[in-house]
Write a protein that holds these residues in place. Structure first.
Motif, PDB file in Angstrom:
ATOM      1  N   LEU A 192      -2.404  39.685 -69.382  1.00 50.70           N
ATOM      2  CA  LEU A 192      -2.609  40.322 -70.811  1.00 50.70           C
ATOM      3  C   LEU A 192      -2.787  42.008 -70.670  1.00 50.70           C
ATOM      4  CD1 LEU A 192      -5.554  38.231 -72.274  1.00 50.70           C
ATOM      5  CD2 LEU A 192      -3.418  38.305 -73.099  1.00 50.70           C
ATOM      6  N   ASP A 193      -3.124  42.438 -69.581  1.00 51.02           N
ATOM      7  CA  ASP A 193      -3.410  44.030 -69.580  1.00 51.02           C
ATOM      8  C   ASP A 193      -2.004  44.488 -68.928  1.00 51.02           C
ATOM      9  OD1 ASP A 193      -3.535  42.708 -66.776  1.00 51.02           O
ATOM     10  OD2 ASP A 193      -4.897  44.131 -66.327  1.00 51.02           O
ATOM     11  N   THR A 194      -1.052  43.762 -68.654  1.00 50.91           N
ATOM     12  CA  THR A 194       0.191  44.345 -67.954  1.00 50.91           C
ATOM     13  C   THR A 194       1.382  43.957 -68.735  1.00 50.91           C
ATOM     14  OG1 THR A 194       0.619  42.582 -66.242  1.00 50.91           O
ATOM     15  CG2 THR A 194      -0.770  44.614 -65.889  1.00 50.91           C
ATOM     16  N   ALA A 195       1.544  42.702 -69.523  1.00 48.45           N
ATOM     17  CA  ALA A 195       2.655  42.278 -70.098  1.00 48.45           C
ATOM     18  C   ALA A 195       3.113  43.361 -71.051  1.00 48.45           C
ATOM     19  CB  ALA A 195       2.656  40.978 -70.895  1.00 48.45           C
ATOM     20  N   ALA A 196       2.500  43.821 -71.892  1.00 49.98           N
ATOM     21  CA  ALA A 196       2.824  44.525 -73.159  1.00 49.98           C
ATOM     22  C   ALA A 196       2.909  46.102 -72.505  1.00 49.98           C
ATOM     23  CB  ALA A 196       1.784  44.674 -74.241  1.00 49.98           C
TER      24      ALA A 196
END
Length: 219
Positions: A192-196
């Motif tokens: 969640l903290d790196t995909a976007a």
């Protein structure tokens, strides 16, 4: 995004109970959870490509011309309905929007990943293809800026098995088959903290270049 945190847990729990997620659910995870568009892709077929072109330059590894992308943010129901219209399609991720890709030989990528984790460097998703390539997801713009970055770091004259994929390219999304060679897999799955917001290429490039150069010298 198309899912709430509770919906994510429910989706994953349901997928585990069924043993594996359906293709529609997998597409929905990419669109609704990670915020990536998914393009329906061709499949390898009888030694060629399902698109039917005898001279296809990328058998089983390119978008279907007639099929629409499932947009980023699509919900589970929307993704499932859209994917039901393209049975058998592979899942392709458009590059150059939410991420670019730095691609190296798998053995270099695995060693670089271990080194980066030990160094505490920021990391995004990392995939490995059945063709023996490791794909590091980085912030958009890496492909256009790679030559200048290599020059500034002093790696521009080195023989490096390293390339960047940018706008206009697609990568096969796990667990889809790539060109009939087998499935693409995650070495480091999306989070969640790196995909976007994957890391800038400059933060990883020095380590990747060093490992690629070292392997080139070792033969």
């Amino acid at each position: 995004m198309g899912f709430t945190i509770g919906g994510i847990r429910e989706l994953r729990s349901g997928a585990r109970r069924r043993g594996r997620a359906t293709e529609g659910t997998a597409v929905a995870e990419y669109t609704g959870l990670w915020g990536w568009a998914v393009a329906p892709g061709a499949r390898a077929s009888n030694g060629g490509c399902s698109c039917g072109a005898a001279d296809c330059p990328s058998p089983g590894a390119h978008p279907l011309d007639f099929a629409r992308e499932v947009p980023a943010g699509a919900t589970l129901d929307t993704a499932a309905r859209a994917w039901a219209e393209v049975p058998g399609a592979s899942m392709l991720l458009p590059v150059g929007r939410s991420f670019d890709v730095l691609e190296v030989a798998e053995r270099s990528g695995r060693r670089a990943l271990v080194r980066m984790e030990r160094m505490g460097l920021p990391l995004g998703p990392v995939a490995v293809t059945p063709a023996g390539r490791a794909q590091f997801f980085v912030a958009p713009g890496a492909a256009a800026g790679l030559p200048q970055l290599l020059y500034r770091m002093g790696w521009d004259d080195a023989e490096l098995d390293l390339r960047a994929l940018g706008l206009g390219s697609h990568v096969t999304a796990p667990p889809s088959d790539q060109g009939g060679l087998g499935p693409v897999r995650w070495l480091r799955p999306p989070a969640l903290d790196t995909a976007a917001a994957p890391p800038e290429a400059r933060l990883l490039l020095g380590t990747l270049a060093y490992i690629c150069h070292r392997w080139a010298l070792c033969g």
